[in-house]
Design a protein around this motif. Structure first.
Motif, PDB file in Angstrom:
ATOM      1  N   GLU A 121     -55.034 -43.757 -90.614  1.00 33.31           N
ATOM      2  CA  GLU A 121     -54.988 -44.504 -88.940  1.00 33.31           C
ATOM      3  C   GLU A 121     -56.361 -45.668 -88.052  1.00 33.31           C
ATOM      4  O   GLU A 121     -56.126 -46.403 -88.366  1.00 33.31           O
ATOM      5  CB  GLU A 121     -54.280 -43.122 -87.774  1.00 33.31           C
ATOM      6  CG  GLU A 121     -52.689 -42.933 -88.399  1.00 33.31           C
ATOM      7  CD  GLU A 121     -53.277 -41.706 -89.123  1.00 33.31           C
ATOM      8  OE1 GLU A 121     -54.821 -41.367 -89.852  1.00 33.31           O
ATOM      9  OE2 GLU A 121     -52.103 -41.332 -89.400  1.00 33.31           O
ATOM     10  N   VAL A 166     -58.688 -47.988 -87.895  1.00 31.26           N
ATOM     11  CA  VAL A 166     -58.823 -49.205 -89.234  1.00 31.26           C
ATOM     12  C   VAL A 166     -59.929 -48.918 -89.263  1.00 31.26           C
ATOM     13  O   VAL A 166     -61.253 -49.374 -90.361  1.00 31.26           O
ATOM     14  CB  VAL A 166     -58.847 -50.357 -88.018  1.00 31.26           C
ATOM     15  CG1 VAL A 166     -59.707 -51.329 -88.737  1.00 31.26           C
ATOM     16  CG2 VAL A 166     -57.434 -50.445 -87.142  1.00 31.26           C
ATOM     17  N   LYS A 186     -57.156 -52.576 -96.133  1.00 29.56           N
ATOM     18  CA  LYS A 186     -55.700 -52.229 -96.134  1.00 29.56           C
ATOM     19  C   LYS A 186     -54.598 -52.317 -94.615  1.00 29.56           C
ATOM     20  O   LYS A 186     -53.889 -51.917 -94.540  1.00 29.56           O
ATOM     21  CB  LYS A 186     -55.855 -50.180 -95.279  1.00 29.56           C
ATOM     22  CG  LYS A 186     -56.814 -50.083 -95.040  1.00 29.56           C
ATOM     23  CD  LYS A 186     -57.129 -48.629 -94.253  1.00 29.56           C
ATOM     24  CE  LYS A 186     -57.990 -47.864 -92.931  1.00 29.56           C
ATOM     25  NZ  LYS A 186     -58.692 -47.213 -92.726  1.00 29.56           N
ATOM     26  N   THR A 187     -55.384 -53.269 -93.869  1.00 34.13           N
ATOM     27  CA  THR A 187     -54.773 -54.080 -93.254  1.00 34.13           C
ATOM     28  C   THR A 187     -54.627 -55.568 -93.003  1.00 34.13           C
ATOM     29  O   THR A 187     -55.459 -56.034 -93.931  1.00 34.13           O
ATOM     30  CB  THR A 187     -55.194 -53.703 -91.646  1.00 34.13           C
ATOM     31  OG1 THR A 187     -56.796 -54.606 -91.428  1.00 34.13           O
ATOM     32  CG2 THR A 187     -55.578 -52.451 -91.371  1.00 34.13           C
ATOM     33  N   GLU A 240     -61.801 -54.846 -89.989  1.00 25.73           N
ATOM     34  CA  GLU A 240     -62.190 -53.302 -90.701  1.00 25.73           C
ATOM     35  C   GLU A 240     -63.724 -53.153 -91.013  1.00 25.73           C
ATOM     36  O   GLU A 240     -64.669 -53.839 -90.669  1.00 25.73           O
ATOM     37  CB  GLU A 240     -61.470 -53.101 -91.781  1.00 25.73           C
ATOM     38  CG  GLU A 240     -60.335 -53.142 -92.340  1.00 25.73           C
ATOM     39  CD  GLU A 240     -59.255 -53.322 -93.666  1.00 25.73           C
ATOM     40  OE1 GLU A 240     -57.887 -53.876 -93.050  1.00 25.73           O
ATOM     41  OE2 GLU A 240     -59.974 -52.838 -93.926  1.00 25.73           O
TER      42      GLU A 240
END
Length: 335
Positions: free
Chosen positions: A279, A281, A104-105, A111
């Motif tokens: 929000e 991680v 997601k990042t 993560e």
């Protein structure tokens, strides 16, 4: 006269994985399975006589083949359904945690890592479970013990709004049920699970690219059969066959790319990561990956606002990253 009936709050559904099909595990191993509702129940087939009688009446029916069927409906959280995910994939979760299969990042190494399972090409497991349905506020208590229960289906209902957590329904087929007057699973304990997961946090990717999907449904179905045999009133085993994965998507009509995929009879991957928190991680998550799906031709829903399309799909095996060719992968941070 006041009648005190049994309540849903006083009803406890507990389970434990069996080492041998149809043999209940140790009484101290029970875990309480949270639920929205469940319909697990003993079914007894009634055997009717076809004999023609001079009194023009039918003979007495008899109890016949016994089996268990029903489903558990719940709200998705990491850790809660992992044993059933492994059961329908026919493979235990990995024991060495891997980086997220869907990040997601931009830095997936930062993560939370997680174990995963998938439908393998060989070495398939055949997990079964014992369930106890206990009605705690019926006098001294009563219940039923369901043995030899195997997972027959899992459905995910993923809605792109915040009105409800991601819905899940798990269907079972089982061997037999035994009436209880005392609890079998003594002091069942709580499952380790995350907070509930909505569809708002995470990512949905079609061929690795973010897709604008409003709703998604995924259905995993296993061909299964509880065969009757001479001399026994319940099946000696439940045979499991092929695993079928299908579903549907609702999407905003922003371009013709999905339509082109269908017209070209071209496969694409579908990956849905569902996070507890956007929000954080290191948030817990459940990820469902279909490495290859074929799309039906999208149906356009007309109206006076944004156009939407409805698309059905079926899945089939393909390689995804380092995971061997498979129809389905599930990654869960609390597995």
């Amino acid at each position: 006269h006041n009648m005190a009936g049994a309540t849903s709050a006083g009803r406890v559904l507990s389970f434990s994985k069996e080492a041998t099909f149809g043999t209940s595990p140790a009484a101290g191993t029970g875990k309480v399975i949270p639920r929205v509702s469940h319909s697990l129940g003993l079914q007894i087939k009634q055997v009717e006589s076809k004999e023609i009688r001079p009194d023009l009446q039918k003979g007495e029916t008899r109890n016949g083949f016994r089996s268990v069927a029903g489903d558990i409906k719940g709200e998705l959280s990491a850790g809660m359904f992992t044993q059933f995910f492994a059961a329908i994939c026919r493979k235990a979760f990995t024991t060495t945690k891997a980086a997220p299969l869907v990040a997601k990042t931009g830095t997936p190494a930062n993560e939370k890592t997680a174990n995963y399972t998938y439908i393998p090409a060989t070495g398939h497991t055949s997990d079964s479970f014992t369930f106890e349905d206990w009605w705690g506020d019926l006098g001294a208590g009563a219940g039923v013990l369901f043995k030899g229960c195997k997972v027959e289906s899992i459905e995910f209902d993923i809605k792109g709004d915040d009105s409800t957590p991601v819905g899940i329904s798990i269907g079972f087929i089982g061997k037999d049920g035994t009436e209880l007057s005392t609890r079998y699973f003594t002091a069942p304990t709580a499952l380790t699970q995350s907070a509930k997961i909505t569809a708002l946090n995470g990512a949905l990717k079609a061929d690795g690219v973010d897709a604008i999907i409003t709703d998604a449904k995924i259905k995993i179905k296993v061909d299964s059969k509880a065969a009757a045999v001479v001399g026994q009133n319940s099946t000696p085993d439940i045979c499991l066959g092929s695993v079928e994965v299908s579903g549907s998507l609702s999407a905003y009509f922003t371009d013709t790319s999905l339509r082109a995929k269908s017209l070209a009879d071209a496969p694409m991957s579908l990956a849905i990561r569902l996070d507890v928190s956007r929000e954080d991680v290191m948030s817990d998550y459940v990820t469902i990956i279909l490495p290859a799906v074929k799309l039906s031709l999208p149906k356009i829903n007309d109206g006076d606002t944004c156009l939407q399309t409805d698309i059905d799909f079926t899945a089939f095996p393909a390689v995804y990253g380092s995971v061997p060719a498979t129809t389905l992968i599930i990654q869960d941070t609390l597995a």
